[in-house]
Design an enzyme around this catalytic site. Sequence first.
Site, PDB file in Angstrom:
ATOM      1  N   LYS A 215       0.782  -1.453   0.351  1.00  0.00           N
ATOM      2  CA  LYS A 215       0.252  -0.194   0.133  1.00  0.00           C
ATOM      3  C   LYS A 215       0.895   1.036   0.222  1.00  0.00           C
ATOM      4  O   LYS A 215       1.952   1.289   1.261  1.00  0.00           O
ATOM      5  CB  LYS A 215      -0.739  -0.053   1.257  1.00  0.00           C
ATOM      6  CG  LYS A 215      -2.125   1.396   1.223  1.00  0.00           C
ATOM      7  CD  LYS A 215      -2.733   0.271   2.187  1.00  0.00           C
ATOM      8  CE  LYS A 215      -4.376   1.473   2.437  1.00  0.00           C
ATOM      9  NZ  LYS A 215      -4.996   0.527   4.123  1.00  0.00           N
TER      10      LYS A 215
HETATM   11  O1  G3P Z   1      -8.372   1.302   4.615  1.00  0.00           O
HETATM   12  C1  G3P Z   1      -8.336   2.841   4.481  1.00  0.00           C
HETATM   13  C2  G3P Z   1      -9.226   3.236   5.836  1.00  0.00           C
HETATM   14  O2  G3P Z   1      -9.209   2.300   6.934  1.00  0.00           O
HETATM   15  C3  G3P Z   1      -9.559   4.060   6.425  1.00  0.00           C
HETATM   16  O3  G3P Z   1     -10.449   3.983   7.283  1.00  0.00           O
HETATM   17  O4  G3P Z   1     -12.261   5.435   8.781  1.00  0.00           O
HETATM   18  O5  G3P Z   1      -9.748   6.416   9.121  1.00  0.00           O
HETATM   19  O6  G3P Z   1     -11.245   6.882   7.605  1.00  0.00           O
HETATM   20  P1  G3P Z   1     -11.128   5.558   8.524  1.00  0.00           P
END
Ligand code: G3P
Length: 214
Positions: free
Chosen positions: A83
């Site tokens: 990633k």
């Molecule tokens: O995969 C990316 C994701 O984990 C981000 O999520 O909720 O931290 O915006 P969030």
Amino acid sequence: MQIFLDTANLQEIKEAVALGLIDGVTTNPSLIAREGRRFLEVLAEICALVDGPISAEVVATTAVGMLEESKPLTAVSPNVVIKVPMTAEGLKAVRLFSEQGVKTNVTLIFSALQAMLAAKAGAAYVSPFIGRLDDISQVGMELVEDILDIWDHYDFSTEVLVASVRNPVHVLDAARLGAHVVTLPHAVLLQLLKHPLTELGIEKFLKDWNRVPV
Ligand code: G3P
């Protein structure tokens, strides 16, 4: 639509695998830090549990650094997908990774043109962050729609992986748009299973069944 789990928590992964619904896992530095354990150990244990793409993020800021940092990660399993952040150095790294046959997931995508550039660089996945756009009063799903509109005109093999998912409506919208993958927090996966009428229906069937003579 493929369903990935967005977590580094082994218990959550085990529970989701038992449901038979998990096609892969995505992690990020924040999710790994939350576990308070060594990255490579956690990654190896996730790879042992899930037979599918497992995204492991690099934190280096140069392409050369990203390639170097990825070596112990890809050594864990052929299923590891690197990633990479959506930066100029990240895109250089994506091109080099793709020449080496290493799959990449370009993360922190907030515009359709970023997604298009990542696809042209050779990313296996692009990750638009829907919830974080919603958080700043921009409709995140419109980004997925724009990306898929562009994809309709070209022959990109890059899959659109809807990330930063916060609720079941995000999942419904992503599926209706035909996104290739959605990555879900464990709690959202559990929310998808449930409906109050299903629970009431089961309760009534069980109650009625008790009146059937034996
Ligand atoms: O995969 C990316 C994701 O984990 C981000 O999520 O909720 O931290 O915006 P969030």
